[in-house]
Write an enzyme that holds these catalytic residues in place. Structure first.
Site, mmCIF file in Angstrom:
data_model
loop_
_atom_site.group_PDB
_atom_site.id
_atom_site.type_symbol
_atom_site.label_atom_id
_atom_site.label_comp_id
_atom_site.label_asym_id
_atom_site.label_seq_id
_atom_site.Cartn_x
_atom_site.Cartn_y
_atom_site.Cartn_z
ATOM 1 N N ASP A 1 0.833 -1.213 0.000
ATOM 2 C CA ASP A 1 0.000 0.000 0.000
ATOM 3 C C ASP A 1 0.866 1.262 0.000
ATOM 4 O O ASP A 1 2.014 1.236 0.440
ATOM 5 C CB ASP A 1 -0.907 -0.027 1.247
ATOM 6 C CG ASP A 1 -2.090 0.930 1.123
ATOM 7 O OD1 ASP A 1 -2.379 1.399 -0.003
ATOM 8 O OD2 ASP A 1 -2.722 1.206 2.166
ATOM 9 N N GLY A 2 0.295 2.347 -0.503
ATOM 10 C CA GLY A 2 0.963 3.651 -0.429
ATOM 11 C C GLY A 2 1.587 4.118 -1.734
ATOM 12 O O GLY A 2 2.323 5.102 -1.739
ATOM 13 N N ASN A 3 1.267 3.452 -2.837
ATOM 14 C CA ASN A 3 1.827 3.878 -4.128
ATOM 15 C C ASN A 3 1.374 5.301 -4.482
ATOM 16 O O ASN A 3 2.176 6.116 -4.959
ATOM 17 C CB ASN A 3 1.370 2.948 -5.259
ATOM 18 C CG ASN A 3 1.921 1.547 -5.129
ATOM 19 O OD1 ASN A 3 2.776 1.289 -4.287
ATOM 20 N ND2 ASN A 3 1.435 0.639 -5.949
ATOM 21 N N GLY A 4 0.093 5.565 -4.265
ATOM 22 C CA GLY A 4 -0.454 6.875 -4.613
ATOM 23 C C GLY A 4 0.171 7.969 -3.765
ATOM 24 O O GLY A 4 0.548 9.038 -4.266
ATOM 25 N N LEU B 1 -6.845 -4.623 7.465
ATOM 26 C CA LEU B 1 -6.622 -5.737 6.526
ATOM 27 C C LEU B 1 -7.282 -5.501 5.175
ATOM 28 O O LEU B 1 -6.921 -6.156 4.192
ATOM 29 C CB LEU B 1 -7.103 -7.054 7.136
ATOM 30 C CG LEU B 1 -6.212 -7.604 8.253
ATOM 31 C CD1 LEU B 1 -6.846 -8.829 8.906
ATOM 32 C CD2 LEU B 1 -4.820 -7.962 7.728
ATOM 33 N N LEU C 1 10.689 -20.643 -4.353
ATOM 34 C CA LEU C 1 9.709 -19.767 -3.705
ATOM 35 C C LEU C 1 8.345 -19.896 -4.381
ATOM 36 O O LEU C 1 8.255 -19.924 -5.613
ATOM 37 C CB LEU C 1 10.205 -18.317 -3.863
ATOM 38 C CG LEU C 1 9.330 -17.216 -3.281
ATOM 39 C CD1 LEU C 1 9.397 -17.200 -1.756
ATOM 40 C CD2 LEU C 1 9.766 -15.843 -3.831
ATOM 41 N N HIS D 1 2.576 3.357 -8.911
ATOM 42 C CA HIS D 1 2.316 1.943 -9.219
ATOM 43 C C HIS D 1 3.490 1.347 -9.999
ATOM 44 O O HIS D 1 3.887 0.206 -9.765
ATOM 45 C CB HIS D 1 1.020 1.795 -10.020
ATOM 46 C CG HIS D 1 -0.207 2.231 -9.261
ATOM 47 N ND1 HIS D 1 -0.434 1.885 -7.950
ATOM 48 C CD2 HIS D 1 -1.282 2.993 -9.636
ATOM 49 C CE1 HIS D 1 -1.593 2.404 -7.550
ATOM 50 N NE2 HIS D 1 -2.119 3.081 -8.552
HETATM 51 C C1 IPE Z 1 -5.511 -2.699 -0.206
HETATM 52 O O1 IPE Z 1 -5.154 -1.373 -0.338
HETATM 53 C C2 IPE Z 1 -5.499 -3.394 -1.548
HETATM 54 C C3 IPE Z 1 -4.182 -3.603 -2.146
HETATM 55 C C4 IPE Z 1 -3.027 -3.306 -1.588
HETATM 56 C C5 IPE Z 1 -4.181 -4.224 -3.456
HETATM 57 P P1 IPE Z 1 -6.239 -0.220 -0.527
HETATM 58 O O2 IPE Z 1 -5.496 1.038 -0.678
HETATM 59 O O3 IPE Z 1 -7.186 -0.579 -1.619
HETATM 60 O O4 IPE Z 1 -7.029 -0.270 0.858
HETATM 61 P P2 IPE Z 1 -7.885 0.843 1.605
HETATM 62 O O5 IPE Z 1 -8.912 1.343 0.620
HETATM 63 O O6 IPE Z 1 -6.948 1.932 2.021
HETATM 64 O O7 IPE Z 1 -8.473 0.152 2.788
HETATM 65 C C1 IPE Z 2 -1.442 0.295 -3.408
HETATM 66 O O1 IPE Z 2 -1.266 1.673 -3.415
HETATM 67 C C2 IPE Z 2 -1.769 -0.267 -4.760
HETATM 68 C C3 IPE Z 2 -3.162 -0.736 -4.886
HETATM 69 C C4 IPE Z 2 -4.068 -0.692 -3.962
HETATM 70 C C5 IPE Z 2 -3.545 -1.336 -6.154
HETATM 71 P P1 IPE Z 2 -2.485 2.662 -3.419
HETATM 72 O O2 IPE Z 2 -2.887 2.934 -4.826
HETATM 73 O O3 IPE Z 2 -3.586 2.182 -2.557
HETATM 74 O O4 IPE Z 2 -1.823 3.962 -2.791
HETATM 75 P P2 IPE Z 2 -2.444 4.942 -1.703
HETATM 76 O O5 IPE Z 2 -2.956 4.112 -0.581
HETATM 77 O O6 IPE Z 2 -3.544 5.678 -2.405
HETATM 78 O O7 IPE Z 2 -1.314 5.833 -1.313
HETATM 79 MG MG MG Z 3 -4.047 2.407 -0.605
#
Ligand code: IPE
Ligand code: IPE
Ligand code: MG
Length: 261
Positions: free
Chosen positions: A35-38, A210, A146, A52
């Site tokens: 998580d956290g790409n954005g 989760l 793996l 991403h």
């Molecule tokens: C969970 O992350 C899904 C993936 C990492 C693929 P999200 O960014 O979608 O989750 P929420 O919306 O913050 O709970």
């Molecule tokens: C995780 O990063 C990738 C996916 C859920 C597909 P996000 O796209 O959720 O990035 P944030 O949480 O917005 O920073």
């Molecule tokens: Mg996210």
């Protein structure tokens, strides 16, 4: 991925335990909510898709590190059932990245002995993506290195509902008695039926939830939340999460030397 970057546990004989982690306590199955790409991109004034893209590089690093550390199974949450609610352009970019990841990396993963498994709903995916997922599983199914479990179009509630539906169908057809619908029966009908439960679940980006990931399988998983955004994830962060895991006392509802009298 260049030759030099291949996961080191490629062939079972090639497992190279980490220099800094003790092998016996290395978790067998690590699952990661990437998580956290954005937010990584936003912090740099870049479009979300750039986060991403960089996330795919972090994934390559992580697969390699997992092999080197001696982890047997790594599950990565790559697209959730709920991620369809994002703007169509972002969903399209994420689908494109999955396609490119399989097309570019599958041969190398196979060469290095990685077995690819995919969990999640296959129905409704674009036909070429469905075919790529099957190709990845088929090509690598006999590999002994793996195991890389890709949770794609995955939602744990949906997975449990599918398992319950299959059990109900079996009961309706007289193949299963209602009293035989047990924890083992449901577990055996999940997408992950043949995989061990995760010992450790890591979520990056500081979020502590989760988000519909492995709800059944995580019953006794240790959860570690790290502040690092996924594109910055690397072996050092993975190792520090494993060290935190190694400090935990897993009790599975029982007593241990510490808790017993
Ligand atoms: C969970 O992350 C899904 C993936 C990492 C693929 P999200 O960014 O979608 O989750 P929420 O919306 O913050 O709970
Ligand atoms: C995780 O990063 C990738 C996916 C859920 C597909 P996000 O796209 O959720 O990035 P944030 O949480 O917005 O920073
Ligand atoms: Mg996210």
């Amino acid at each position: 991925m260049s030759e030099a970057e291949l996961p080191q546990n490629a062939k079972s004989s090639g497992v190279k335990p980490s220099d800094t982690l003790s092998t016996p306590a290395v978790p067998r199955h690590v699952a990661i909510i990437m998580d956290g790409n954005g937010r990584w991109a936003a912090a740099r004034g870049l479009p979300r898709v750039e986060g991403h893209r960089r996330g795919v590089e972090a994934l390559r690093r992580t697969i390699r590190a997992a092999g080197e550390i001696g982890i047997k199974v790594i599950t990565i949450f790559s697209f959730s059932s709920e991620n369809w609610s994002r703007p169509a352009a972002e969903v399209g970019e994420l689908m494109g990245l999955l396609r490119r990841f399989i097309r570019n990396d599958l041969a190398e993963l196979h060469k290095s002995g990685v077995r690819v498994r995919v969990i999640g709903e296959r129905e409704g995916l674009e036909a070429d993506i469905g075919r790529l997922l099957i190709e990845a599983e088929e090509l690598t199914k006999d590999n002994t290195g793996l195991t890389l479990v890709v949770a794609f179009n995955y939602g744990a509630r949906q997975e449990i509902a599918r398992a319950a539906r299959r059990a109900a169908e079996a009961v309706a057809q007289g193949r299963l008695k209602p009293e035989d619908v047990t924890v083992e029966t449901i577990g055996g009908l999940l997408d992950s039926a043949d995989l061990p439960d995760p010992d450790l679940i890591i979520r990056t980006s500081g979020e502590q939830r989760l988000s519909n990931f492995l709800l059944w399988q995580s019953a006794y998983s240790e959860l570690v939340f790290v502040p690092t955004n996924w594109p910055d994830f690397d072996r050092a962060v993975l190792e520090s999460a494993i060290r935190e895991y190694q400090q935990r006392e897993r009790r599975f509802g029982g007593l241990t030397a510490k808790t017993g009298s």
